[in-house]
Write an enzyme that holds these catalytic residues in place. Structure first.
Site, PDB file in Angstrom:
ATOM      1  N   SER A   1      50.820  44.585  29.804  1.00  0.00           N
ATOM      2  CA  SER A   1      50.062  44.614  30.885  1.00  0.00           C
ATOM      3  C   SER A   1      49.846  42.831  31.376  1.00  0.00           C
ATOM      4  O   SER A   1      50.373  42.396  30.486  1.00  0.00           O
ATOM      5  CB  SER A   1      49.207  45.171  31.812  1.00  0.00           C
ATOM      6  N   ASN A   2      48.987  42.828  32.420  1.00  0.00           N
ATOM      7  CA  ASN A   2      48.800  41.218  33.358  1.00  0.00           C
ATOM      8  C   ASN A   2      47.683  41.462  33.296  1.00  0.00           C
ATOM      9  O   ASN A   2      47.047  42.127  33.985  1.00  0.00           O
ATOM     10  CB  ASN A   2      49.988  40.633  33.706  1.00  0.00           C
ATOM     11  N   TYR A   3      46.854  39.994  34.115  1.00  0.00           N
ATOM     12  CA  TYR A   3      45.464  40.100  35.037  1.00  0.00           C
ATOM     13  C   TYR A   3      45.643  40.766  35.973  1.00  0.00           C
ATOM     14  O   TYR A   3      44.539  39.790  36.781  1.00  0.00           O
ATOM     15  CB  TYR A   3      44.845  39.012  34.500  1.00  0.00           C
ATOM     16  N   SER A   4      46.467  40.827  36.853  1.00  0.00           N
ATOM     17  CA  SER A   4      46.587  40.875  38.339  1.00  0.00           C
ATOM     18  C   SER A   4      45.345  41.939  38.788  1.00  0.00           C
ATOM     19  O   SER A   4      45.481  42.566  38.024  1.00  0.00           O
ATOM     20  CB  SER A   4      48.111  41.703  38.956  1.00  0.00           C
TER      21      SER A   4
ATOM     22  N   ALA B   1      52.674  41.623  40.144  1.00  0.00           N
ATOM     23  CA  ALA B   1      52.891  40.697  39.407  1.00  0.00           C
ATOM     24  C   ALA B   1      53.354  41.673  38.333  1.00  0.00           C
ATOM     25  O   ALA B   1      53.181  42.798  37.242  1.00  0.00           O
ATOM     26  CB  ALA B   1      51.354  40.685  38.908  1.00  0.00           C
TER      27      ALA B   1
END
Ligand code: C5P
Length: 410
Positions: free
Chosen positions: A217-220, A285
């Site tokens: 995943s990502n930090y969005s 994102a």
């Protein structure tokens, strides 16, 4: 709470899960809000909760058989399908979810579901293995693509350890999802530059499963997308907010929230909504890649040497919608660039057939993931360029919404 659901009719489907006891609390919330509730229970559901308890709460006989046992009269699922303003299946077992997808109409609940004209809400409840099984995943994905509202525990509830994956969402949460949708449907704003427009917003990250316990995943944070949803609703638009896993809450009658986890799920929901939408603002994102072979068990740590994971590309939602876009529809995307910002953003705009692209540069302090502020430049397909100073995300959202509203007048 008042009588926010006065005159609303709700069909509550109850299936054979231990969570059936929570249906009593759900009925009380609906009744307190002024709704009429008709329970339809499966034979397995009756093993967990008695019709007497349920009818005492709803003041109506519970429907479970095709024929009413006392006088032999036929229970009409078609009438129920027309009577209801919403159908809520809580708890929904893996078996009922499978039957819904495949049209296995061997009980009153499924026949009622198949005749339902109103929006359907589903609160899955099962143990973790059943929930993670590809059969269940696939069935839920199909139902999502059919615009079923899947109500699952909020990220916050999961993180707190209060509930685990597969456990039914709390009755308060299910009630709020139904209430928000019914109230949004009934309200028609009298003013606002985007009155009568429907706008899709994607928000947050997506989460791509690697194995039973790991994901990409990502930090969005979803903050920009949620601010956009609110700003659009303030401008009178009906908002379809397609949100990845985020810990944010929204409660506006014009915002309908669709919770998704993966890019594939986000795409399915967007493709379904896009034909009826006037615009889409793609703020999510989306993870660019997913595991080529996600596995249901936990991958063991290698004792020695490196470990490699094969990744395959995710669908590009912006590009898919760009290809489907009619001249009357607007498509707005985001670009987060570190170098050659404007040239890269314009290339992205062209490649994905967008009308506008909102450029935020990672070079600017206060821009990007997790923070409450953003500094953007909006570039249009027709060569216009709007620079904005550093603002909080609510104000940035208002600027983007203003550009969108103006574009409909052009
Ligand atoms: O190509 P890039 O990921 O930088 O493009 C960013 C824009 O495209 C954003 O608007 C984002 O929401 C959207 N996007 C998408 N689906 C993807 C990747 C990005 O909709 N798979």
């Amino acid at each position: 709470m008042g009588q926010v659901l006065a005159n609303k009719h709700i069909v509550l489907g109850i299936t054979g899960s231990i969570a059936a006891y929570k249906s009593c609390q759900l009925i009380r919330l609906f009744v307190k809000a002024g709704a009429e509730v008709q329970v339809v229970i499966t034979p397995a559901g009756r093993e967990f909760i008695t019709p007497i308890t349920l009818s005492a709460l709803t003041h109506k006989p519970v429907i479970s058989e095709f024929f009413s046992q006392r006088d032999g009269s036929w229970n009409s699922h078609v009438d129920l399908g027309l009577w209801a303003d919403a159908m809520v299946i809580a708890p929904a077992t893996a078996s009922t979810i499978g039957k819904m997808v495949h049209g296995v109409a061997d009980n009153m609940l499924i026949t009622t579901y198949l005749s339902m004209k109103a929006p359907v809400f589903l609160a899955p409840a099962m143990d973790l293995d059943m929930y993670r099984h590809p059969s269940t995943r696939q069935n839920l994905q199909t139902l999502r693509a059919w615009n079923t509202n899947i109500v699952e525990p909020e990220c916050g509830e999961l993180a707190s350890g209060l509930v685990g994956k597969g456990r039914m969402a709390e009755p308060e949460h299910i009630f709020a999802a139904v209430r928000d949708s019914l109230v949004a449907e009934g309200s028609s704003p009298t003013a606002g530059p985007l009155k009568d427009k429907t706008v899709i917003v994607t928000a947050g990250p997506t989460r791509e499963s690697i194995d039973a316990v790991r994901y990409i995943s990502n930090y969005s944070s979803g903050k920009m997308g949620f601010a956009l949803a609110e700003s659009l609703a303030k401008a009178g638009a009906h908002v379809e907010l397609v949100a990845g896993p985020v810990a944010l809450q929204l409660n506006h009658p014009l915002i309908r929230r669709h919770d998704v986890v993966t890019a594939d799920e986000m795409l399915a929901v967007c493709l379904n909504l896009f034909p009826k939408a006037d615009a889409a603002i793609l703020c999510a994102a989306v993870a660019d890649y997913k595991a080529a072979h996600a596995v249901a068990h936990k991958i063991k740590r290698e004792e020695t040497g490196a470990f490699s994971l094969q990744l395959v590309p995710n669908p590009d939602i912006a590009k898919a919608l760009g290809q489907l876009k009619s001249p009357a529809q607007r498509l707005i995307g985001f670009a987060l660039e570190t170098d050659n910002e404007e040239a890269n953003a314009l290339a992205k705009l062209e490649r994905k057939h967008m009308d506008y692209i909102v450029l935020n540069s990672l070079r600017d302090a206060g821009s990007g993931f997790g923070v409450d502020t953003n500094k953007v430049t909006i570039l249009s397909a027709t060569g216009q360029k709007y620079h904005f100073p550093l603002k909080n995300k609510t104000e940035v959202a208002d600027d983007i919404v203003e550009v969108l509203a103006t574009s409909f007048g052009e």
